[in-house]
Enzyme design. Structure first.
Site, PDB file in Angstrom:
ATOM      1  N   GLY A  38     -19.636 -21.047  -7.090  1.00  0.00           N
ATOM      2  CA  GLY A  38     -18.741 -21.710  -8.029  1.00  0.00           C
ATOM      3  C   GLY A  38     -18.015 -22.933  -7.532  1.00  0.00           C
ATOM      4  N   GLY A  39     -16.670 -22.874  -7.669  1.00  0.00           N
ATOM      5  CA  GLY A  39     -15.839 -24.019  -7.344  1.00  0.00           C
ATOM      6  C   GLY A  39     -15.867 -24.397  -5.884  1.00  0.00           C
ATOM      7  NE  ARG A  67     -15.620  -9.026 -16.560  1.00  0.00           N
ATOM      8  CZ  ARG A  67     -15.100  -7.948 -17.134  1.00  0.00           C
ATOM      9  NH1 ARG A  67     -15.787  -6.823 -17.141  1.00  0.00           N
ATOM     10  NH2 ARG A  67     -13.907  -7.994 -17.685  1.00  0.00           N
ATOM     11  CE  LYS A 141     -18.922   1.309   7.042  1.00  0.00           C
ATOM     12  NZ  LYS A 141     -19.416   2.181   5.950  1.00  0.00           N
ATOM     13  CE1 TYR A 231      20.432  -2.682  21.315  1.00  0.00           C
ATOM     14  CE2 TYR A 231      19.478  -3.449  23.376  1.00  0.00           C
ATOM     15  CZ  TYR A 231      20.557  -3.376  22.507  1.00  0.00           C
ATOM     16  OH  TYR A 231      21.735  -3.984  22.814  1.00  0.00           O
ATOM     17  CG  HIS A 291      30.595  -3.146  13.245  1.00  0.00           C
ATOM     18  ND1 HIS A 291      29.508  -3.077  14.095  1.00  0.00           N
ATOM     19  CD2 HIS A 291      31.696  -3.270  14.030  1.00  0.00           C
ATOM     20  CE1 HIS A 291      29.931  -3.140  15.339  1.00  0.00           C
ATOM     21  NE2 HIS A 291      31.252  -3.268  15.332  1.00  0.00           N
ATOM     22  CG  ASN A 431      36.445   4.899  -1.821  1.00  0.00           C
ATOM     23  OD1 ASN A 431      35.783   4.808  -2.826  1.00  0.00           O
ATOM     24  ND2 ASN A 431      36.825   6.083  -1.321  1.00  0.00           N
TER      25      ASN A 431
END
Length: 530
Positions: A38-39, A67, A141, A231, A291, A431
């Site tokens: 294709g392209g 496809r 693979k 760490y 903190h 809170n």
């Protein structure tokens, strides 16, 4: 298994054409036969690169609107055949299958095709690549014999390796590229699965423009490793930092470190808290984090003034903190900041004068991050054996949305202080109680098990910093369950309070506000931060 594999035939078929011409030319110069579709084939031919269409190679045309084009034994046999097994070599000879030694494939842009909110289902389905993932997985693979490229940034590395090894790639490189290829197809399949499982209100009709539910049945995520940490939160823990595959431009993960020591686990966590807070302000702002909690937040006419006000809130806690600005840092601001011990400094940019100041302090970590308003789609919290997922807390209450519950009405200055305090409280661990005045935090109480204790701590911290809380505004991230917390902040000097409301004792708390002759306004929205 051969450690080096000479490239004699390559298949190039990419949606993202970045760098593909350079790769093709480098291969052609070494006499490599190039197959394409294709392209990609059209581009290479137009640029003078000798290319053979896959349909010519297979003797079978592309059909069904493309496809079916690479799903053919001459393609997959050429990729999957083990060069160390005589039976595979005999089968190749018997069926006229030539080996394919390098495959460069990236997939239909499914994410882009489905990014629009009202994408037609048919358009989404047509952007599901079939032949591409099949070739990628087959090549990966068989990495013992095949080099697979799914990322244009890897092209130059392979070109350099071909030059260094007389047209061959090494097993080490092929193995690493195979792992990357499977991560690529995993992310791709995950995106498709997430999209299809997020659909509702459709019977599968391709002409539908289906609505999407917020939370798919399967949540697929992919993160890319940025660096190992020295760490974790503590020295006995190991850690690494990963970037989300589609992180918003203005998120912390897109930082550029200009100088300084390597970032630690805690540096990154605290820097995120600082950056998320400071970028919500329109005026020049400074946020100092310690903190994970703001120990100083301020807005002003410029960064120097904003820093001075933020630092004044709690000079003790600011020691060794993380500082963030939502404006470029200039030399004057840099000189002021350099007088204290700071772990990380964050801004959209640093001018030459600021860079020169910090050049003398090479341990200070300077991070540049684009000031972009984009937000993450989800927030995540890991729990034992699972994941909590929610939308981010990006709700910004407007003054017009707020109800004045007290008899006393806010002045213009009180409105300004209340709105600033509310924005700050959103980034303080629950809170949360935050005293503010004149565009700066005056006292911050964070992370206590009771709201009244947060109120006491906030007032104590202001006292320790030598700040007066007279006529200050107070924000509470959630409702006051009893009047005791309100009495504490009023005794400390607060003249107005902003809180969500919603307690069973709201009437009692509002009555207490009237009794103490202060302003109380209700947002109807809370900002828990755990």
């Amino acid at each position: 298994m051969t450690t080096h594999n000479t490239i004699k035939r390559a298949l190039l078929s990419v949606s993202d054409k970045t760098g593909i011409l350079e790769l093709a030319k480098a291969l052609a110069e070494r006499g490599v036969e190039i197959l394409s579709t294709g392209g990609t084939a059209k581009l290479l031919a137009e640029k003078g690169v000798a290319v053979k269409e896959v349909s010519s190679h297979t003797g079978f045309p592309e059909i069904m609107d493309g496809r079916v084009k690479t799903l053919h034994p001459k393609i997959h046999g050429g990729i999957l055949a083990r060069r160390d097994l005589q039976t595979h070599l005999d089968a190749m000879e018997q069926h006229g299958i030539g080996p394919i030694d390098l495959v460069a494939v990236n997939l239909y842009p499914f994410d882009q095709a489905t990014a629009a909110e009202h994408v037609k289902l048919e358009d989404a389905i047509e952007n599901i690549d079939i032949g591409g993932p099949a070739m990628v997985r087959a090549s990966a693979k068989n990495y013992a014999s095949v080099t697979i490229l799914v990322d244009p940034t890897d092209y130059s590395k392979v070109i350099d390796e071909l030059k260094a090894n007389d047209g061959a790639t090494t097993l080490k490189t092929r193995s690493a590229l195979a792992a990357k290829a499977y991560a690529h197809t995993s992310r791709y399949d995950g995106a498709i699965a997430a999209f299809l499982t997020s659909l509702q209100g459709t019977n599968g009709d391709l002409n539908d423009v289906p609505a999407r539910i917020e939370y798919p049945e399967v949540m697929s995520m992919q993160f890319h490793k940025v660096q190992d940490m020295r760490y974790g939160e503590n020295p006995h823990q190991t850690a690494a930092f990963y970037r989300e595959a589609k992180a918003p431009v203005g998120s912390l993960s897109n930082y550029r470190q200009l100088q300084g020591k390597e970032l630690s686990f805690n540096n990154i966590a605290d820097s995120d808290a600082a950056w998320e807070c400071v970028k919500t302000f329109e005026a020049p702002a400074c946020v100092i984090i310690k903190h994970a909690n703001p120990c100083g937040v301020a807005v002003a006419e410029n960064t120097l003034q904003a820093y001075a006000k933020a630092f004044k809130t709690d000079p003790t806690s600011a020691f060794g903190g993380i500082i963030a600005f939502n404006r470029a840092v200039d030399q004057a601001t840099a000189e002021a900041v350099s007088k204290q011990f700071v772990e990380v400094l964050i801004a959209p940019s640093f001018d030459d004068g600021a860079r020169a100041v910090f050049a003398a302090k090479q341990n200070v970590r300077l991070l540049e991050i684009p000031l972009d308003a984009g937000n993450h789609r989800f927030d995540y919290k890991r729990v034992g054996g699972g994941l909590l997922v929610q939308t981010p807390d990006i709700h910004n209450v407007q003054q017009s949305d707020i109800r004045v519950a007290s008899k006393r009405q806010p002045t213009e200055q009180q409105w300004a202080d209340l709105m600033f305090a509310w924005r700050c409280a959103k980034f303080v661990k629950s809170n949360a109680i935050v005293f503010c005045k004149d565009g700066m935090t005056m006292g911050v109480g964070a992370g206590q098990m009771s709201r009244v204790d947060s109120a006491r701590i906030a007032s104590i911290k202001a006292q320790n910093a030598g700040l007066t809380l007279a006529d200050s505004a107070v924000a509470s991230d959630a409702f006051f369950p009893f009047r005791d917390g309100l009495d504490v902040v009023v005794d400390a000097g607060a003249s107005c309070v902003i809180q969500p409301g919603g307690s069973m004792r709201d009437d009692e708390v509002i009555a207490a506000a009237d009794e103490r002759n202060i302003v109380m306004v209700l947002t109807g929205i809370r900002h828990f931060r755990h």
